[in-house]
Design an enzyme around this catalytic site. Structure first.
Site, PDB file in Angstrom:
ATOM      1  N   SER A 123       0.818  -1.210   0.000  1.00  0.00           N
ATOM      2  CA  SER A 123       0.000   0.000   0.000  1.00  0.00           C
ATOM      3  C   SER A 123       0.850   1.257   0.000  1.00  0.00           C
ATOM      4  O   SER A 123       0.323   2.359  -0.184  1.00  0.00           O
ATOM      5  CB  SER A 123      -0.915   0.024   1.234  1.00  0.00           C
ATOM      6  OG  SER A 123      -0.138   0.017   2.421  1.00  0.00           O
ATOM      7  N   HIS A 144      -3.369  -3.854  -5.277  1.00  0.00           N
ATOM      8  CA  HIS A 144      -3.640  -3.336  -3.935  1.00  0.00           C
ATOM      9  C   HIS A 144      -5.117  -3.498  -3.602  1.00  0.00           C
ATOM     10  O   HIS A 144      -5.970  -2.751  -4.088  1.00  0.00           O
ATOM     11  CB  HIS A 144      -3.229  -1.866  -3.833  1.00  0.00           C
ATOM     12  CG  HIS A 144      -3.469  -1.279  -2.480  1.00  0.00           C
ATOM     13  ND1 HIS A 144      -3.867   0.011  -2.280  1.00  0.00           N
ATOM     14  CD2 HIS A 144      -3.372  -1.833  -1.241  1.00  0.00           C
ATOM     15  CE1 HIS A 144      -4.023   0.233  -0.989  1.00  0.00           C
ATOM     16  NE2 HIS A 144      -3.728  -0.869  -0.335  1.00  0.00           N
ATOM     17  N   GLU A 156      -6.576  -1.448  -6.729  1.00  0.00           N
ATOM     18  CA  GLU A 156      -5.659  -0.592  -7.472  1.00  0.00           C
ATOM     19  C   GLU A 156      -4.635  -1.474  -8.187  1.00  0.00           C
ATOM     20  O   GLU A 156      -3.915  -2.239  -7.534  1.00  0.00           O
ATOM     21  CB  GLU A 156      -4.944   0.384  -6.543  1.00  0.00           C
ATOM     22  CG  GLU A 156      -5.862   1.451  -5.966  1.00  0.00           C
ATOM     23  CD  GLU A 156      -5.155   2.378  -4.996  1.00  0.00           C
ATOM     24  OE1 GLU A 156      -5.436   3.588  -5.016  1.00  0.00           O
ATOM     25  OE2 GLU A 156      -4.316   1.891  -4.191  1.00  0.00           O
ATOM     26  N   ASN A 194      -4.652   6.475  -1.243  1.00  0.00           N
ATOM     27  CA  ASN A 194      -3.867   6.999  -0.128  1.00  0.00           C
ATOM     28  C   ASN A 194      -3.207   8.332  -0.457  1.00  0.00           C
ATOM     29  O   ASN A 194      -2.849   9.085   0.453  1.00  0.00           O
ATOM     30  CB  ASN A 194      -2.815   5.987   0.312  1.00  0.00           C
ATOM     31  CG  ASN A 194      -3.386   4.911   1.212  1.00  0.00           C
ATOM     32  OD1 ASN A 194      -4.352   5.150   1.942  1.00  0.00           O
ATOM     33  ND2 ASN A 194      -2.817   3.718   1.169  1.00  0.00           N
TER      34      ASN A 194
END
Length: 531
Positions: A123, A144, A156, A194
């Site tokens: 991540s 991800h 992802e 993120n």
């Protein structure tokens, strides 16, 4: 019910929560799954736990009993890396350390076939760096997943600098075959979710540091006015303050100290004190035995009387409430008369600005990024700024920010006026952009930058933020709606940048290029070109 088609063998390395969840997804999609973990007995325990879960789901009627039994039979524990021979895909979900992941894939590469895909669930680490240690880095791709992997739809797909395009395509197809929604991005720090979400936490923490409001109040405003499913403080308490801080620090360090991603002293102090959130019993808030916060009551104004009639002075461009005009209609529907008066040329020469004249002499205005102390004319006694709401027609809370010398009579009238619409009202300290507007503009700016740098498409950014975080709108979609209403997001950011000239709030250069081209934010492509 149609039978699940058998797929090629898949290996998952790492039998923790995430690895086990990925293994479950693969097994239910028809793949024989070999689960491996360096901890003695961990893989076998995880397999048994997953098989028990499948049986429970079948017993409750949530999945077909025969398919549950078939998926359970596809799960097995591997004893060593050598047991992964013949697997078409190997997904690692091991410790978030570059050396650990590189060493694992080096061992895996030696036993799998030349066409096997090696996928990392990292991540925060660079997929490019993970692949660099291998003889064939082109086979490495990021996959991800989001926790819990068996329920979250988003994946992802991260392409490293050396990742072969066919491997990216295979990863996208695999995610879709597993019932997931894939989005593709480069191996940029934080990927999409993120990276774009950093301002959601960072701005809230900074507003507390600035004295704008307490955490419970900021949470309530972003939830009940902004439309976000969880406030930033309750969310970071849920995932762990240490975990959230580590991601922020990782993105900040990987961008060589870019002030946009700088961690806050506020969060560092929580971690230093061991206040990590729900898992430690206390984070921003304290939690009881049932996991419920015991001290998360927002500041809410008591009932105030609404004026029977007010005057709204406006110019030819609109009523001065481009985002919140629907909210004013709710006020009118409650019985408050709003008399609309067009500003004449003399008013405009005197720099009068649109707004509602309040008892006591102050003006109620929609937030435009200025501080309340800077947003009234010489004829007004002060200002009260109304922050944005994602859906003004249905929001259940709004926030107001008064200037320092705003008469109390005016503030109370503004509170009563808003309460007439049937909402809770929170009064917060001065902040350029308020709470919601400031947060949203930063999210939009980050999304624009990500697309402009060619790290993801506009569509994938919006999809990722809706599915990965539950945002009420994708940031680019939200930005386009604001621009269509006459709100200049770039101007809001410039106001923030003027108040806090640290570089954190610098607008993306793409705003100017898109404005000249007449492009929507969702039309932007790499380099700021219009799509």
């Amino acid at each position: 019910m149609s039978a699940v088609q058998a797929g090629p063998p898949v290996a998952v390395v790492g039998a923790g929560t995430m690895g086990a969840g990925i293994a479950l997804v693969a097994a239910q999609a028809g793949h024989p799954v070999r689960l491996l973990d360096v901890r003695e007995g961990a893989a076998a325990t995880a397999v048994q736990t997953l098989q028990d879960k499948l049986a429970t789901l079948a017993a409750k009627g949530r999945i077909d009993a025969d398919e549950a039994a078939a998926a359970a039979a596809r799960l097995s524990a591997a004893g060593s890396v050598s047991d992964l021979t013949g697997c078409a895909v190997v997904i690692e979900a091991v410790a978030e350390r570059l050396d650990v992941k590189q060493a694992l894939f080096t061992d895996v590469e030696a036993v799998v076939g030349p066409d096997a895909v090696l996928a990392t669930n990292t991540s925060s680490l660079s997929v490019t760096a993970i692949a660099a240690a291998l003889a064939h880095p082109g086979r490495v791709v990021g996959l991800h997943f989001f926790n819990p992997a068996d329920r979250m739809r988003l994946v992802e797909v991260v392409r490293g600098d050396a990742t072969d395009p066919s491997v990216v395509e295979a990863a996208v197809d695999l995610a879709r075959a597993w019932g997931k929604t894939p989005v593709v991005c480069t191996s940029t720090p934080g990927f999409i979710v993120n990276r774009v979400a950093r301002p959601y936490y960072g701005e809230a923490q900074r507003m507390v540091e600035e004295g704008v409001g307490d955490p419970a109040t900021i949470d309530a405003i972003l939830r009940e006015a902004g439309g976000f499913p969880l406030g930033p403080f309750e969310l970071t308490d849920l995932v762990g303050q240490d975990v959230n801080l580590a991601v922020s620090r990782s993105v900040w360090e990987q961008t060589f100290g870019d002030p946009r991603y700088a961690p806050t002293v506020f969060q560092q102090r929580l971690v230093d004190a061991g206040r990590l959130g729900r898992k430690s019993g206390r984070g921003v808030f304290a939690y009881g035995p049932d996991g419920t916060a015991t001290d998360a009551t927002p500041a809410t104004e008591p009932p105030r009387a609404a004026p029977d009639r007010v005057v709204l002075r406006h110019d030819e461009d609109g009523d001065g409430f481009p985002v919140m005009s629907g909210f004013l209609r709710r006020v009118e529907a409650a019985g408050v008369t709003i008399e609309r008066v067009l500003l004449d040329e003399e008013d405009l020469v005197d720099d009068d600005v649109p707004g509602i004249e309040l008892p006591g002499g102050a003006m109620l205005r929609e937030d435009t990024g200025e501080l309340a102390s800077e947003s009234w004319t010489q004829d007004a006694a002060g200002a009260v700024l109304l922050d944005w709401a994602h859906d003004p027609d249905t929001c259940t809370r709004v926030s107001l920010s008064p200037s320092a010398d705003c008469p109390q009579e005016s503030l109370l009238a503004a509170v009563g006026l808003c309460q007439a619409a049937g909402v809770q009202v929170s009064v917060v300290g001065e902040s350029p952009g308020g709470v919601v507007a400031r947060t949203v503009c930063m999210l939009v700016n980050e999304a624009v930058e990500l697309v402009t740098r060619g790290e993801a498409t506009a569509e994938d950014v919006d999809v990722a933020m809706i599915l990965g975080t539950g945002y009420p709108s994708g940031p680019l979609q939200w930005g386009d709606r604001l621009e269509a209403a006459g709100v200049d997001v770039e101007t809001m950011l410039r106001e923030l940048n003027t108040t806090f000239p640290t570089g954190r709030y610098r607008p993306s250069p793409a705003f100017l290029r898109m404005s000249r081209a007449g492009a929507r934010l969702r039309d932007v492509q790499a380099g700021g070109r219009r799509g």
